[in-house]
Design an enzyme around this catalytic site. Structure first.
Site, PDB file in Angstrom:
ATOM      1  N   LYS A 128      -4.102 -36.746   6.559  1.00 44.89           N
ATOM      2  CA  LYS A 128      -3.850 -35.582   5.574  1.00 44.89           C
ATOM      3  C   LYS A 128      -4.222 -34.165   5.944  1.00 44.89           C
ATOM      4  O   LYS A 128      -3.437 -33.280   5.753  1.00 44.89           O
ATOM      5  CB  LYS A 128      -4.500 -35.830   3.906  1.00 44.89           C
ATOM      6  CG  LYS A 128      -3.617 -36.945   3.398  1.00 44.89           C
ATOM      7  CD  LYS A 128      -4.685 -37.410   2.082  1.00 44.89           C
ATOM      8  CE  LYS A 128      -4.167 -38.768   1.552  1.00 44.89           C
ATOM      9  NZ  LYS A 128      -5.042 -39.444   0.579  1.00 44.89           N
ATOM     10  N   GLN A 134      -9.994 -39.299  -2.822  1.00 50.09           N
ATOM     11  CA  GLN A 134      -9.205 -40.471  -2.214  1.00 50.09           C
ATOM     12  C   GLN A 134      -9.705 -41.683  -2.936  1.00 50.09           C
ATOM     13  O   GLN A 134     -11.132 -41.957  -3.118  1.00 50.09           O
ATOM     14  CB  GLN A 134      -9.834 -40.539  -0.699  1.00 50.09           C
ATOM     15  CG  GLN A 134      -9.085 -41.700  -0.056  1.00 50.09           C
ATOM     16  CD  GLN A 134      -7.738 -41.659   0.286  1.00 50.09           C
ATOM     17  OE1 GLN A 134      -7.201 -40.464   0.286  1.00 50.09           O
ATOM     18  NE2 GLN A 134      -7.003 -42.805   0.312  1.00 50.09           N
ATOM     19  N   ASP A 174      -2.368 -35.449  -7.055  1.00 48.46           N
ATOM     20  CA  ASP A 174      -2.038 -36.696  -7.122  1.00 48.46           C
ATOM     21  C   ASP A 174      -1.334 -36.984  -8.539  1.00 48.46           C
ATOM     22  O   ASP A 174      -0.745 -38.232  -8.376  1.00 48.46           O
ATOM     23  CB  ASP A 174      -3.417 -37.472  -7.148  1.00 48.46           C
ATOM     24  CG  ASP A 174      -3.780 -38.183  -6.000  1.00 48.46           C
ATOM     25  OD1 ASP A 174      -2.911 -38.474  -5.168  1.00 48.46           O
ATOM     26  OD2 ASP A 174      -4.806 -38.269  -5.636  1.00 48.46           O
TER      27      ASP A 174
HETATM   28  N1  GUN Z   1      -5.431 -44.283  -2.117  1.00 47.52           N
HETATM   29  C1  GUN Z   1      -4.324 -44.896  -1.623  1.00 47.52           C
HETATM   30  N2  GUN Z   1      -3.188 -44.310  -1.999  1.00 47.52           N
HETATM   31  C2  GUN Z   1      -3.808 -43.023  -2.726  1.00 47.52           C
HETATM   32  C3  GUN Z   1      -3.320 -41.852  -3.462  1.00 47.52           C
HETATM   33  O1  GUN Z   1      -2.034 -41.721  -3.387  1.00 47.52           O
HETATM   34  N3  GUN Z   1      -4.133 -40.878  -3.778  1.00 47.52           N
HETATM   35  C4  GUN Z   1      -5.420 -41.246  -3.809  1.00 47.52           C
HETATM   36  N4  GUN Z   1      -6.263 -40.198  -4.172  1.00 47.52           N
HETATM   37  N5  GUN Z   1      -6.098 -42.114  -3.223  1.00 47.52           N
HETATM   38  C5  GUN Z   1      -5.364 -43.019  -2.765  1.00 47.52           C
END
Ligand code: GUN
Length: 299
Positions: free
Chosen positions: A57, A101, A124
């Site tokens: 990311k 996350q 998100d």
């Molecule tokens: N862990 C796995 N996929 C995601 C996601 O799309 N967002 C977040 N915050 N954590 C994740």
């Protein structure tokens, strides 16, 4: 009936296109307004898969010309300390998007943490306010994976109105928001899951089949309506012939013989998720500054 093999929907190429559009708008924001969108990612603990996602990311955020703020907190972080960090990020004008996350370590409950994020910065789309906005057809921050799936479906099919869509999986991250998005496109939507009776015949009615259950290759080709568009969200690590491989929730080989189009694993939905995170960060930045939203990157 004989049938030509399915079109393979190339998520990697599609995601590169989305990132290119994001980068172009980010460059214009800087030139015309002196604004740089910023994304803050918070990682608590040492989960290795999460560490890989967070690194990717960060790299892709910088490649798009945006500012990346990474916050790595120890496994033992208290809820109060995590909430204090989120409060600082909420108040920071350089931060337009905040992502915590998941999964969090077991002693931390995700709900109060997610709901502490300012809804306008919730890239998100997990905050309860954004869930409610999406569910009532109002402008929301939309979860990245379902947003990516919708972009590919629109690209392949154009208007989705009236189509039968079956979403297999009812998670808050994928299944439920995917169903809401498809309803917003005027599809007839069924949400199926592990307790659904006769899942095979439910799937056979689908013009659009979205598989998001997390079970390797559980959907065989003979559950797929000839010509259907199949979006495989599953990313499952399995051992095959002594090697670890990634497979989806759909049996790609047999499904390709029935479907009209299908996303592969890897190289389908996966790359779209981070591309949509960048798109959401750009959207949040435009909204925060009262500027027009990026075209083709929101719903
Ligand atoms: N862990 C796995 N996929 C995601 C996601 O799309 N967002 C977040 N915050 N954590 C994740």
């Amino acid at each position: 009936m004989t049938h030509s093999p399915a079109v393979r929907i190339d998520g990697k190429a599609f995601a590169a296109g989305v990132r290119g559009k994001v980068a172009a708008r980010v460059a214009r924001l800087r030139e015309e307004h002196g604004i740089t969108p910023g994304l803050a990612v918070v990682l608590v603990g040492e989960d290795p898969a999460s560490a890989v996602y967070v690194r990717n990311k960060g790299i892709q955020t910088l490649e798009a010309g945006m500012a990346s703020f990474e916050h790595r907190l120890p496994e033992t972080t208290s809820e109060a300390d995590l909430l204090a960090l989120i409060a600082r990020l909420n108040a920071d004008p350089a931060v337009h998007g905040i992502l915590v996350q998941l999964p969090l370590p077991p002693h931390l409950n995700a709900d109060p943490v997610i709901n502490a994020i300012a809804p306008a910065k919730d890239v998100d789309g997990f905050h309860i306010l954004n869930v409610g906005l999406l569910g009532t057809g109002q402008k929301a921050m939309v979860p990245c994976t379902p947003l990516g799936c919708l972009m590919m479906l629109r690209d392949h099919l154009g208007d989705l109105a009236g189509l039968n869509a079956v979403v297999v999986g009812r998670s808050n991250i994928v299944g439920k928001p995917m169903a809401q998005l498809l309803l917003g496109e005027s599809c007839t939507v069924t949400i199926a899951h592990s307790r659904t009776r006769d899942l095979a015949s439910v799937c056979r009615g689908a013009d659009i089949l979205v598989a998001a259950v997390g079970r390797p290759e559980m959907i065989p080709g003979d559950w797929i309506k000839p010509g259907a568009v199949v979006i495989d969200v599953g990313i499952n690590r399995v051992e095959r012939e002594g090697r670890m491989r990634l497979v989806g929730d759909v049996d790609f080989a047999s499904a390709s013989l029935a479907a009209g189009a299908i996303t592969p694993v890897p190289g389908g939905v996966g790359p779209m998720t981070i591309a949509c995170l960048l798109a959401n960060t750009l959207t949040a930045c435009c909204r925060a500054n009262g500027l027009p939203e990026p075209e083709g990157l929101t719903v």
